[in-house]
Write a protein that holds these residues in place. Sequence first.
Motif, PDB file in Angstrom:
ATOM      1  N   UNK A  14     -24.231  31.929  -9.465  1.00  0.00           N
ATOM      2  CA  UNK A  14     -24.767  32.431 -10.308  1.00  0.00           C
ATOM      3  C   UNK A  14     -26.108  33.187 -11.500  1.00  0.00           C
ATOM      4  N   UNK A  15     -26.103  33.472 -12.373  1.00  0.00           N
ATOM      5  CA  UNK A  15     -26.489  34.233 -12.839  1.00  0.00           C
ATOM      6  C   UNK A  15     -27.935  33.592 -13.249  1.00  0.00           C
ATOM      7  N   UNK A  16     -28.810  34.080 -12.732  1.00  0.00           N
ATOM      8  CA  UNK A  16     -30.666  33.705 -13.385  1.00  0.00           C
ATOM      9  C   UNK A  16     -31.243  34.669 -13.430  1.00  0.00           C
ATOM     10  N   UNK A  17     -32.511  34.390 -14.151  1.00  0.00           N
ATOM     11  CA  UNK A  17     -33.272  35.961 -14.449  1.00  0.00           C
ATOM     12  C   UNK A  17     -32.499  37.238 -14.235  1.00  0.00           C
ATOM     13  N   UNK A  18     -33.472  38.187 -13.389  1.00  0.00           N
ATOM     14  CA  UNK A  18     -32.536  39.095 -12.587  1.00  0.00           C
ATOM     15  C   UNK A  18     -31.435  38.949 -11.501  1.00  0.00           C
ATOM     16  N   UNK A  19     -31.432  37.806 -11.484  1.00  0.00           N
ATOM     17  CA  UNK A  19     -30.814  37.523  -9.986  1.00  0.00           C
ATOM     18  C   UNK A  19     -29.487  36.851 -10.515  1.00  0.00           C
ATOM     19  N   UNK A  20     -28.081  36.998  -9.458  1.00  0.00           N
ATOM     20  CA  UNK A  20     -26.732  37.391  -9.349  1.00  0.00           C
ATOM     21  C   UNK A  20     -26.619  36.244  -8.018  1.00  0.00           C
ATOM     22  N   UNK A  21     -26.629  35.219  -7.785  1.00  0.00           N
ATOM     23  CA  UNK A  21     -26.669  34.267  -6.215  1.00  0.00           C
ATOM     24  C   UNK A  21     -24.792  33.880  -5.794  1.00  0.00           C
ATOM     25  N   UNK A  22     -24.745  33.764  -4.841  1.00  0.00           N
ATOM     26  CA  UNK A  22     -23.488  32.980  -4.299  1.00  0.00           C
ATOM     27  C   UNK A  22     -23.711  31.759  -3.439  1.00  0.00           C
ATOM     28  N   UNK A  23     -22.644  30.813  -4.129  1.00  0.00           N
ATOM     29  CA  UNK A  23     -23.075  29.131  -3.240  1.00  0.00           C
ATOM     30  C   UNK A  23     -21.221  29.772  -2.587  1.00  0.00           C
ATOM     31  N   UNK A  24     -21.334  28.725  -1.433  1.00  0.00           N
ATOM     32  CA  UNK A  24     -20.369  27.742  -0.761  1.00  0.00           C
ATOM     33  C   UNK A  24     -20.082  27.072  -1.715  1.00  0.00           C
ATOM     34  N   UNK A  25     -18.837  26.679  -1.929  1.00  0.00           N
ATOM     35  CA  UNK A  25     -18.586  25.919  -3.545  1.00  0.00           C
ATOM     36  C   UNK A  25     -18.176  24.240  -2.692  1.00  0.00           C
ATOM     37  N   UNK A  26     -18.459  24.480  -1.556  1.00  0.00           N
ATOM     38  CA  UNK A  26     -18.548  23.109  -0.519  1.00  0.00           C
ATOM     39  C   UNK A  26     -19.510  22.396  -0.379  1.00  0.00           C
ATOM     40  N   UNK A  27     -20.443  23.561   0.579  1.00  0.00           N
ATOM     41  CA  UNK A  27     -21.629  23.221   0.579  1.00  0.00           C
ATOM     42  C   UNK A  27     -22.693  23.367  -0.124  1.00  0.00           C
ATOM     43  N   UNK A  28     -22.740  24.167  -0.961  1.00  0.00           N
ATOM     44  CA  UNK A  28     -23.427  24.656  -1.825  1.00  0.00           C
ATOM     45  C   UNK A  28     -24.634  25.367  -0.663  1.00  0.00           C
ATOM     46  N   UNK A  29     -24.866  25.765   0.424  1.00  0.00           N
ATOM     47  CA  UNK A  29     -25.515  26.842   0.810  1.00  0.00           C
ATOM     48  C   UNK A  29     -25.544  27.902   0.487  1.00  0.00           C
ATOM     49  N   UNK A  30     -26.260  29.024  -0.239  1.00  0.00           N
ATOM     50  CA  UNK A  30     -26.043  30.250  -0.803  1.00  0.00           C
ATOM     51  C   UNK A  30     -25.787  31.060   0.041  1.00  0.00           C
ATOM     52  N   UNK A  31     -24.663  31.977   0.057  1.00  0.00           N
ATOM     53  CA  UNK A  31     -24.738  32.659   0.693  1.00  0.00           C
ATOM     54  C   UNK A  31     -24.873  34.597   0.281  1.00  0.00           C
ATOM     55  N   UNK A  32     -25.339  34.861  -0.528  1.00  0.00           N
ATOM     56  CA  UNK A  32     -25.629  35.658  -0.874  1.00  0.00           C
ATOM     57  C   UNK A  32     -26.508  35.978  -2.064  1.00  0.00           C
ATOM     58  N   UNK A  33     -27.476  36.841  -2.124  1.00  0.00           N
ATOM     59  CA  UNK A  33     -28.422  36.798  -3.551  1.00  0.00           C
ATOM     60  C   UNK A  33     -28.332  38.352  -3.335  1.00  0.00           C
ATOM     61  N   UNK A  34     -29.098  38.766  -4.778  1.00  0.00           N
ATOM     62  CA  UNK A  34     -28.847  40.189  -5.235  1.00  0.00           C
ATOM     63  C   UNK A  34     -30.147  40.538  -6.413  1.00  0.00           C
ATOM     64  N   UNK A  35     -30.693  41.061  -6.446  1.00  0.00           N
ATOM     65  CA  UNK A  35     -31.452  41.025  -7.979  1.00  0.00           C
ATOM     66  C   UNK A  35     -30.957  42.565  -8.182  1.00  0.00           C
ATOM     67  N   UNK A  36     -31.192  42.221  -9.632  1.00  0.00           N
ATOM     68  CA  UNK A  36     -30.570  43.748 -10.408  1.00  0.00           C
ATOM     69  C   UNK A  36     -31.801  43.392 -11.512  1.00  0.00           C
ATOM     70  N   UNK A  37     -32.678  44.133 -10.964  1.00  0.00           N
ATOM     71  CA  UNK A  37     -34.018  44.495 -11.529  1.00  0.00           C
ATOM     72  C   UNK A  37     -33.632  45.656 -13.218  1.00  0.00           C
ATOM     73  N   UNK A  38     -34.059  46.163 -14.220  1.00  0.00           N
ATOM     74  CA  UNK A  38     -34.283  46.746 -15.286  1.00  0.00           C
ATOM     75  C   UNK A  38     -35.057  47.891 -14.721  1.00  0.00           C
ATOM     76  N   UNK A  39     -34.373  48.924 -15.497  1.00  0.00           N
ATOM     77  CA  UNK A  39     -35.805  49.726 -15.269  1.00  0.00           C
ATOM     78  C   UNK A  39     -36.833  49.877 -16.416  1.00  0.00           C
TER      79      UNK A  39
END
Length: 114
Positions: free
Chosen positions: A89-114
């Motif tokens: 899922x991407x939202x705002x300046x973030x990209x997040x990865x979730x376990x498709x079965x449990x929907x627990x967050x696996x990893x999240x990155x912030x991609x701030x623009x310069x």
Amino acid sequence: TLLLTGSNEKLLRVFDLGKPDADPKEFAGHTSNIKASLFSLDGKRIFSASDDKTVRVWDVDSRQEIKQLPFASAPTSLNLSPNGKTVIVTFGQNIAFYNAETLEEVKKFSCEAP
């Protein structure tokens, strides 16, 4: 063959293309426009992203919402990994990865623009 659509009417619809005269299955619950929707690899669940700042998971057979993930801003994209195990899922300046079965967050990155 099934066709999944999401709409500005806040509804998900599943059309059975083998039965063109049949009414589609409708899924209601989002409170704003639906931006993206996709089936799980096994076809038993639907993932949907909306301007209501949520990603929701639905059971195809019962048409009921299984789970809801809230976000700080509206999701801008929704994808499933090729093996079906991760929802991206991407939202705002973030990209997040979730376990498709449990929907627990696996990893999240912030991609701030310069």
